[in-house]
Design a protein around this motif. Structure first.
Motif, PDB file in Angstrom:
ATOM      1  N   ALA A  40      41.956   8.352 -24.349  1.00 13.81           N
ATOM      2  CA  ALA A  40      42.145   7.506 -25.530  1.00 13.81           C
ATOM      3  C   ALA A  40      41.250   8.009 -26.646  1.00 13.81           C
ATOM      4  O   ALA A  40      40.143   8.506 -26.409  1.00 13.81           O
ATOM      5  CB  ALA A  40      41.824   6.064 -25.200  1.00 13.81           C
ATOM      6  N   GLU A  42      52.547   4.440 -29.168  1.00 17.61           N
ATOM      7  CA  GLU A  42      51.368   4.182 -29.993  1.00 17.61           C
ATOM      8  C   GLU A  42      51.252   2.713 -30.392  1.00 17.61           C
ATOM      9  O   GLU A  42      50.182   2.252 -30.748  1.00 17.61           O
ATOM     10  CB  GLU A  42      51.379   5.078 -31.228  1.00 17.61           C
ATOM     11  CG  GLU A  42      51.122   6.529 -30.883  1.00 17.61           C
ATOM     12  CD  GLU A  42      51.148   7.439 -32.090  1.00 17.61           C
ATOM     13  OE1 GLU A  42      51.185   6.930 -33.237  1.00 17.61           O
ATOM     14  OE2 GLU A  42      51.129   8.660 -31.890  1.00 17.61           O
ATOM     15  N   GLU A  43      52.349   1.972 -30.306  1.00 20.14           N
ATOM     16  CA  GLU A  43      52.333   0.541 -30.628  1.00 20.14           C
ATOM     17  C   GLU A  43      51.691  -0.291 -29.530  1.00 20.14           C
ATOM     18  O   GLU A  43      51.402  -1.458 -29.730  1.00 20.14           O
ATOM     19  CB  GLU A  43      53.747   0.043 -30.918  1.00 20.14           C
ATOM     20  CG  GLU A  43      54.373   0.663 -32.138  1.00 20.14           C
ATOM     21  CD  GLU A  43      53.596   0.351 -33.403  1.00 20.14           C
ATOM     22  OE1 GLU A  43      53.156  -0.808 -33.583  1.00 20.14           O
ATOM     23  OE2 GLU A  43      53.428   1.275 -34.219  1.00 20.14           O
ATOM     24  N   ASP A  44      51.512   0.295 -28.338  1.00 26.09           N
ATOM     25  CA  ASP A  44      50.873  -0.383 -27.209  1.00 26.09           C
ATOM     26  C   ASP A  44      51.579  -1.701 -26.855  1.00 26.09           C
ATOM     27  O   ASP A  44      50.947  -2.727 -26.648  1.00 26.09           O
ATOM     28  CB  ASP A  44      49.395  -0.617 -27.503  1.00 26.09           C
ATOM     29  CG  ASP A  44      48.603  -0.896 -26.226  1.00 26.09           C
ATOM     30  OD1 ASP A  44      49.022  -0.452 -25.140  1.00 26.09           O
ATOM     31  OD2 ASP A  44      47.553  -1.574 -26.320  1.00 26.09           O
ATOM     32  N   ASP A  45      52.906  -1.640 -26.812  1.00 21.18           N
ATOM     33  CA  ASP A  45      53.726  -2.808 -26.505  1.00 21.18           C
ATOM     34  C   ASP A  45      54.727  -2.414 -25.416  1.00 21.18           C
ATOM     35  O   ASP A  45      55.723  -1.754 -25.704  1.00 21.18           O
ATOM     36  CB  ASP A  45      54.454  -3.263 -27.771  1.00 21.18           C
ATOM     37  CG  ASP A  45      55.318  -4.496 -27.559  1.00 21.18           C
ATOM     38  OD1 ASP A  45      55.577  -4.885 -26.395  1.00 21.18           O
ATOM     39  OD2 ASP A  45      55.765  -5.065 -28.579  1.00 21.18           O
TER      40      ASP A  45
END
Length: 95
Positions: free
Chosen positions: A94, A29-32
């Motif tokens: 998404a 969920e951090e998209d990293d």
């Protein structure tokens, strides 16, 4: 009065498939991508890096290298490690 602290190691708490899945889901969920690679490395270490590497068809050194902070693992490496951990990736729309 000095406060005594100890380093936090998330791998100490990754003791069930549900805990591992929740941890990786939260990290995603951090998209990293680098954070996800790090987290996957923590999970692999909690389960035994040598065994995960063997189950994923990689050498232990290659797995350490791929999941290091400088690593940029291929999708085949990530899916192999996930499979070795008894996990799978899924896709959803998404929000």
């Amino acid at each position: 009065m000095t406060v005594q602290t100890q380093p936090f190691d998330s791998s100490d708490y990754l003791d069930s498939p549900e805990a591992i899945a929740a941890y990786l889901e939260a990290v995603l969920e951090e998209d990293d991508p680098a954070l996800f690679t790090y987290a996957l490395g923590q999970v692999a270490r909690s389960r035994g890096m040598s065994q995960i590497a063997a189950d994923a068809g990689l050498s232990r050194e290659a797995l350490y290298r791929a999941l290091s902070s400088e690593g940029d693992p291929r999708l085949s490496t990530l899916t192999g490690v996930m499979r070795a951990l008894g996990l799978r990736l899924s896709v959803e729309p998404a929000r």
